[in-house]
Scaffold this active site. Structure first.
Site, PDB file in Angstrom:
ATOM      1  N   LYS A   1       0.831  -1.210   0.000  1.00 36.15           N
ATOM      2  CA  LYS A   1       0.000   0.000   0.000  1.00 36.15           C
ATOM      3  C   LYS A   1       0.867   1.262   0.000  1.00 36.15           C
ATOM      4  O   LYS A   1       0.580   2.225  -0.713  1.00 36.15           O
ATOM      5  CB  LYS A   1      -0.930  -0.003   1.233  1.00 36.15           C
ATOM      6  CG  LYS A   1      -2.046  -1.023   1.105  1.00 36.15           C
ATOM      7  CD  LYS A   1      -2.845  -1.222   2.382  1.00 36.15           C
ATOM      8  CE  LYS A   1      -3.793  -2.397   2.154  1.00 36.15           C
ATOM      9  NZ  LYS A   1      -4.711  -2.683   3.236  1.00 36.15           N
TER      10      LYS A   1
ATOM     11  N   GLN B   1      -4.800  -1.859   9.318  1.00 36.40           N
ATOM     12  CA  GLN B   1      -4.702  -3.181   8.687  1.00 36.40           C
ATOM     13  C   GLN B   1      -5.317  -4.248   9.594  1.00 36.40           C
ATOM     14  O   GLN B   1      -5.037  -4.309  10.788  1.00 36.40           O
ATOM     15  CB  GLN B   1      -3.222  -3.490   8.399  1.00 36.40           C
ATOM     16  CG  GLN B   1      -2.993  -4.751   7.589  1.00 36.40           C
ATOM     17  CD  GLN B   1      -3.578  -4.667   6.185  1.00 36.40           C
ATOM     18  OE1 GLN B   1      -3.624  -3.598   5.577  1.00 36.40           O
ATOM     19  NE2 GLN B   1      -4.042  -5.788   5.662  1.00 36.40           N
TER      20      GLN B   1
ATOM     21  N   ASP C   1     -11.376   2.641   3.984  1.00 34.33           N
ATOM     22  CA  ASP C   1     -11.675   1.201   3.905  1.00 34.33           C
ATOM     23  C   ASP C   1     -13.171   0.978   3.693  1.00 34.33           C
ATOM     24  O   ASP C   1     -13.588  -0.118   3.306  1.00 34.33           O
ATOM     25  CB  ASP C   1     -11.260   0.510   5.220  1.00 34.33           C
ATOM     26  CG  ASP C   1     -10.080  -0.430   5.048  1.00 34.33           C
ATOM     27  OD1 ASP C   1      -9.869  -0.922   3.921  1.00 34.33           O
ATOM     28  OD2 ASP C   1      -9.371  -0.663   6.039  1.00 34.33           O
TER      29      ASP C   1
END
Ligand SMILES: Nc1nc2c(c(=O)[nH]1)N[C@@H](CN(C=O)c1ccc(C(=O)N[C@@H](CCC(=O)O)C(=O)O)cc1)CN2
Length: 290
Positions: free
Chosen positions: A53, A97, A120
């Site tokens: 990422k 994460q 997200d």
């Protein structure tokens, strides 16, 4: 029939290239998009995804910050960091994460992220907006699946989409997203019996369970579009999906490979959501800016 491969890696690469130009233009107007990625612990897969990422951000010119905590971090400490990032003007997107260690409530973490920075798309406000057909941050994997279908001109409206898996990250949001694209949606899960009775009816079959080889050719309708979200290591340590690829590709019309299918699309949709968050931020601050 041998299916056409849906090349997620290639589609994502092309999207990153186009995004690079968009980011350059934003930067030339004084708007620098920023993403913060929080990684807790040493899980090798999570470390590798987070590294990817940050690399993607560098490639397209998005500013990124990696915040690392040890496995033993307390929930309070992690929530404090999120609150700080919520207030930081150089950061427009925040991603924690997953999975997280046991002492930390995933739900509290997600709900502490400002909905404006929820790249997200896991916050209940984002999901509620999606549920009611409002513009929102869409979770990256479902968003990537829709993008890849559109990239190969697979029509979604009117199709019967069968989703195997009901996770909060993929199955549930994917079902809403397909519904918003006017598909007829069936959701299957571990208690669905017999599973094949449903999967065989799918025009578009999305499998997101995390069980190698769950779907074989006999579970697929001839000519179906097969999207494999699974990521499993087989006995030889090779990455494989939930679908028996070699046999399924002889029955499907389109199929995604693992690796190189849904995974790269998940990554690129995070960049897209970060750009959206940054644009929203700058537009709110200077509503007359382009
Ligand atoms: N906060 C989040 N956590 C997690 C998410 C998420 O969307 N948000 N999804 C997964 C992991 N994930 C992204 O974070 C992810 C997994 C895999 C890939 C990917 O590109 N896979 C490659 C293969 C990589 C390999 O060789 O190991 C591929 O499929 O080609 C991207 C993103 C859980 N956590």
């Amino acid at each position: 029939m041998t299916a056409q491969l849906i090349d997620g890696k290639g589609i994502a690469g092309a999207k990153r290239l186009a995004m690079k130009a968009t980011v350059e233009k934003l930067k030339s107007e004084g708007m620098v998009p920023g993403l913060a990625v929080i990684l807790v612990g040493e899980n090798p897969a999570s470390q590798s995804y987070v590294k990817g990422k940050i690399r993607d951000c560098k490639e397209v010119g998005i500013y990124s910050e990696l915040v690392r905590f040890p496995e033993s971090v307390s929930e309070a400490e992690l929530l404090d960091e999120i609150r700080k990032l919520n207030e930081k003007d150089s950061i427009h997107g925040i991603l924690v994460q997953l999975p997280l260690p046991k002492q930390i409530s995933e739900r509290k973490v997600i709900q502490t992220i400002s909905p404006a920075k929820d790249v997200d798309g896991f916050h209940p406000i984002s999901l509620g907006k999606m549920m009611t057909g409002q513009d929102s941050f869409v979770p990256c994997t479902p968003a990537g699946i829709i993008e890849m279908l559109q990239a190969v001109n697979v029509q979604i409206a009117g199709k019967h989409v069968v989703i195997v898996g009901r996770s909060n990250i993929v199955g549930k949001p994917a079902s809403l997203l397909f519904l918003n694209h006017n598909a007829t949606v069936t959701i299957c899960h571990s208690k669905t019996t017999p599973l094949a009775q449903y999967t065989k009816q799918a025009d578009v079959l999305v499998v997101a369970v995390g069980h190698a080889g769950l779907i074989s050719a006999e579970d697929i309708k001839p000519g179906a579009v097969v999207i494999d979200v699974g990521m499993n290591r087989n006995a030889a340590g090779r990455l494989v999906g939930d679908v028996e690829f070699e046999e399924a590709k002889e029955k499907a019309s389109f199929i995604t490979p693992v690796p190189g299918g849904v995974g790269p699309m998940t990554r690129v949709m995070l960049l897209e959501n970060t750009l959206k968050a940054a644009r929203n931020f700058f537009m709110e601050r200077e509503p007359h800016a382009k």
